[in-house]
Design a protein around this motif. Structure first.
Motif, PDB file in Angstrom:
ATOM      1  N   PHE A 308       0.844  -1.190   0.000  1.00 45.44           N
ATOM      2  CA  PHE A 308       0.000   0.000   0.000  1.00 45.44           C
ATOM      3  C   PHE A 308       0.881   1.242   0.000  1.00 45.44           C
ATOM      4  O   PHE A 308       2.068   1.209   0.345  1.00 45.44           O
ATOM      5  N   GLU A 309       0.262   2.337  -0.395  1.00 40.76           N
ATOM      6  CA  GLU A 309       0.947   3.626  -0.424  1.00 40.76           C
ATOM      7  C   GLU A 309       0.531   4.427   0.812  1.00 40.76           C
ATOM      8  O   GLU A 309      -0.638   4.400   1.219  1.00 40.76           O
ATOM      9  N   THR A 310       1.464   5.135   1.408  1.00 39.02           N
ATOM     10  CA  THR A 310       1.194   5.953   2.594  1.00 39.02           C
ATOM     11  C   THR A 310       1.210   7.427   2.203  1.00 39.02           C
ATOM     12  O   THR A 310       2.190   7.916   1.634  1.00 39.02           O
ATOM     13  N   ILE A 311       0.109   8.123   2.525  1.00 41.94           N
ATOM     14  CA  ILE A 311      -0.028   9.537   2.182  1.00 41.94           C
ATOM     15  C   ILE A 311      -0.301  10.321   3.469  1.00 41.94           C
ATOM     16  O   ILE A 311      -1.283  10.049   4.174  1.00 41.94           O
ATOM     17  N   GLN A 312       0.544  11.292   3.790  1.00 40.68           N
ATOM     18  CA  GLN A 312       0.345  12.110   4.995  1.00 40.68           C
ATOM     19  C   GLN A 312      -0.597  13.256   4.656  1.00 40.68           C
ATOM     20  O   GLN A 312      -0.354  14.064   3.774  1.00 40.68           O
ATOM     21  N   LEU A 313      -1.720  13.324   5.409  1.00 42.02           N
ATOM     22  CA  LEU A 313      -2.717  14.366   5.164  1.00 42.02           C
ATOM     23  C   LEU A 313      -2.499  15.573   6.083  1.00 42.02           C
ATOM     24  O   LEU A 313      -2.803  16.708   5.706  1.00 42.02           O
ATOM     25  N   SER A 314      -2.010  15.302   7.283  1.00 39.77           N
ATOM     26  CA  SER A 314      -1.709  16.378   8.242  1.00 39.77           C
ATOM     27  C   SER A 314      -0.642  15.846   9.182  1.00 39.77           C
ATOM     28  O   SER A 314      -0.086  14.773   8.960  1.00 39.77           O
ATOM     29  N   SER A 315      -0.365  16.569  10.235  1.00 42.29           N
ATOM     30  CA  SER A 315       0.714  16.149  11.131  1.00 42.29           C
ATOM     31  C   SER A 315       0.439  14.788  11.764  1.00 42.29           C
ATOM     32  O   SER A 315       1.369  14.042  12.069  1.00 42.29           O
ATOM     33  N   ASN A 316      -0.842  14.441  11.970  1.00 40.98           N
ATOM     34  CA  ASN A 316      -1.151  13.161  12.608  1.00 40.98           C
ATOM     35  C   ASN A 316      -2.237  12.366  11.875  1.00 40.98           C
ATOM     36  O   ASN A 316      -2.779  11.391  12.400  1.00 40.98           O
ATOM     37  N   SER A 317      -2.560  12.775  10.656  1.00 42.36           N
ATOM     38  CA  SER A 317      -3.593  12.083   9.868  1.00 42.36           C
ATOM     39  C   SER A 317      -2.962  11.520   8.600  1.00 42.36           C
ATOM     40  O   SER A 317      -2.246  12.228   7.878  1.00 42.36           O
ATOM     41  N   TYR A 318      -3.267  10.238   8.325  1.00 45.31           N
ATOM     42  CA  TYR A 318      -2.667   9.551   7.186  1.00 45.31           C
ATOM     43  C   TYR A 318      -3.738   8.794   6.394  1.00 45.31           C
ATOM     44  O   TYR A 318      -4.741   8.321   6.962  1.00 45.31           O
ATOM     45  N   GLU A 319      -3.453   8.680   5.095  1.00 45.92           N
ATOM     46  CA  GLU A 319      -4.285   7.842   4.228  1.00 45.92           C
ATOM     47  C   GLU A 319      -3.407   6.708   3.699  1.00 45.92           C
ATOM     48  O   GLU A 319      -2.284   6.921   3.263  1.00 45.92           O
ATOM     49  N   PHE A 320      -3.961   5.487   3.733  1.00 51.84           N
ATOM     50  CA  PHE A 320      -3.253   4.308   3.239  1.00 51.84           C
ATOM     51  C   PHE A 320      -4.074   3.736   2.073  1.00 51.84           C
ATOM     52  O   PHE A 320      -5.283   3.484   2.220  1.00 51.84           O
ATOM     53  N   VAL A 321      -3.423   3.531   0.925  1.00 49.65           N
ATOM     54  CA  VAL A 321      -4.117   3.106  -0.293  1.00 49.65           C
ATOM     55  C   VAL A 321      -3.478   1.822  -0.810  1.00 49.65           C
ATOM     56  O   VAL A 321      -2.286   1.802  -1.167  1.00 49.65           O
ATOM     57  N   ALA A 322      -4.273   0.733  -0.841  1.00 45.65           N
ATOM     58  CA  ALA A 322      -3.767  -0.539  -1.383  1.00 45.65           C
ATOM     59  C   ALA A 322      -3.452  -0.358  -2.868  1.00 45.65           C
ATOM     60  O   ALA A 322      -4.253   0.207  -3.616  1.00 45.65           O
ATOM     61  N   ASN A 323      -2.281  -0.829  -3.311  1.00 45.88           N
ATOM     62  CA  ASN A 323      -1.866  -0.614  -4.699  1.00 45.88           C
ATOM     63  C   ASN A 323      -1.333  -1.872  -5.374  1.00 45.88           C
ATOM     64  O   ASN A 323      -0.590  -1.797  -6.336  1.00 45.88           O
ATOM     65  N   PHE A 324      -1.731  -3.048  -4.882  1.00 43.39           N
ATOM     66  CA  PHE A 324      -1.296  -4.288  -5.537  1.00 43.39           C
ATOM     67  C   PHE A 324      -2.380  -4.755  -6.521  1.00 43.39           C
ATOM     68  O   PHE A 324      -3.557  -4.426  -6.382  1.00 43.39           O
ATOM     69  N   GLU A 325      -1.962  -5.514  -7.513  1.00 41.52           N
ATOM     70  CA  GLU A 325      -2.809  -5.818  -8.664  1.00 41.52           C
ATOM     71  C   GLU A 325      -4.076  -6.574  -8.300  1.00 41.52           C
ATOM     72  O   GLU A 325      -5.150  -6.307  -8.847  1.00 41.52           O
TER      73      GLU A 325
END
Length: 389
Positions: A308-325
């Motif tokens: 998965f990909e890790t995306i920081q939205l704010s200092s303590n908020s994150y979005e995790f996006v699965a990216n496998f086929e």
């Protein structure tokens, strides 16, 4: 010999009519400069099958001199005359030779044809089926040659061929883009008639194709249900009329088809590896005696790699996006650990969006995407570590 001018819907020479009854003009202007032509036989067939029209890719400039297989010669003055000749052609009487040169328009380009090969090339360019195009799909499926046979090689030398192996070797050497040049008469074993048939001309050979149904062109689609389970769905003409088998790596796993009251679907779960999936059929009561098949190869990773990909939205908020086929093929969990203890878990199933948004308190965390799949020795997992200030 006699010459007849054929224009429009003029009287055509029926095979049952003798030359004496036709009141033909004298033979003073008869020419013998004709070349026997499989190409002109293909033209007659294309007109009969309505795949050649007056204003299509290939257009002729008239008049053109032709000769029938019974040595009657004609001068055709327009397309209607050529169409009449083609639509009234029979095995007993048909055009089998042309006097070169002839002039044609190919897709708007004027071209003078001086040889049979040039004529064949124009047919190929205009996608008009030739003897080669039709012979190959029917040979073996519908009939076999009775050996020995005699053929002409590319240099017009006669070659005697003793068996099927020699035939294929000869064709390979000559090139399968060349027309099969048989010396007639030629004898075939017709599977449908269960007997030998004497073929005396390319025109008659073409007619033999009309009595044969080609083997159906088999096909199936592939869908993945979960990462290592696949559904194969067969779709092809005459599927309700026949029986066929499903094969995995040459091992028959199921009989299917309309005769078997089947559903035309195969569902299988695989271990990791590469597999050849085939459907095969032979029609013992039809013309497809030698059968046909369609195969596709699949590579199965029963224990997939996840990420998965890790995306920081704010200092303590994150979005995790699965990216496998294969993320949409099985359920998995988003798990968050702190000090090796599971503090959060969310199921991601087929209705989910393959994302997780989470707001953290200060501390050290491990975020994991995890799943269990039957047949895999351990939990499949991908993790990342976060330190939140």
């Amino acid at each position: 010999m006699s010459i007849l001018l054929l224009s429009g819907f003029a009287i055509f020479l029926q095979s049952c009519v003798s030359e004496e009854k036709l009141d033909l003009p004298p033979d003073d202007n008869v020419t013998n400069d004709f070349t026997e032509s499989v190409a002109i036989v293909s033209i007659q067939r294309a007109i009969q099958n309505k795949t050649l029209s007056e204003n299509g890719c290939l257009q002729f400039f008239y008049p053109i001199q032709f000769r029938f297989n019974n040595d009657i010669q004609i001068s055709i003055a327009d397309f209607d005359g050529l169409k009449d000749a083609a639509n009234n052609a029979t095995i007993a009487q048909h055009i089998n030779a042309v006097e070169y040169p002839i002039t044609v328009s190919k897709a708007g380009t004027i071209k003078t044809i001086t040889t049979e090969q040039e004529f064949i090339d124009v047919l190929d360019e205009c996608e008009i089926p030739t003897l080669r195009d039709e012979f190959d799909p029917f040979f073996i499926q519908c009939f076999d040659l009775i050996y020995p046979i005699t053929m002409l090689d590319i240099d017009s030398n006669e070659v005697t061929i003793a068996n099927k192996e020699e035939y294929f070797e000869f064709e390979k050497q000559q090139g399968f883009d060349q027309q099969p040049k048989f010396i007639y008469p030629l004898e075939l074993f017709d599977y449908a008639q269960e007997g030998n048939v004497l073929i005396e001309s390319p025109f008659q050979l073409f007619k033999t194709f009309d009595t044969c149904k080609k083997c159906p062109e088999l096909f199936f689609e592939i869908d993945s249900v979960i990462v290592n389970t696949y559904v194969f769905k067969a779709e092809f003409e005459r599927i309700d009329e026949i029986s066929y088998g499903w094969y995995i790596n040459d091992e028959k796993v199921e009989e299917d088809g309309g005769i078997e009251n089947g559903d035309n679907i195969l569902e299988e779960t695989f271990e990791s590896g590469t597999y050849t999936i085939c459907i095969r059929t032979a029609l013992p009561n039809d013309d497809c005696f030698t059968g046909t098949e369609f195969c596709q190869v699949i590579t199965v990773d029963a224990c997939p790699h996840v990420s998965f990909e890790t995306i920081q939205l704010s200092s303590n908020s994150y979005e995790f996006v699965a990216n496998f086929e294969s993320k949409d093929l099985f359920d998995y969990h988003w798990n968050i650990y702190q000090n090796d203890m599971l503090i959060f878990s969310e199921l991601e199933d087929s209705t989910g969006d393959n994302k997780l948004i989470y707001q953290f308190e200060p501390g050290f965390y491990e975020v994991c995407l995890q799943t269990e799949i039957d047949g895999c020795p351990e939990v499949i997992s991908f993790c990342t570590e976060l330190s939140i200030e």
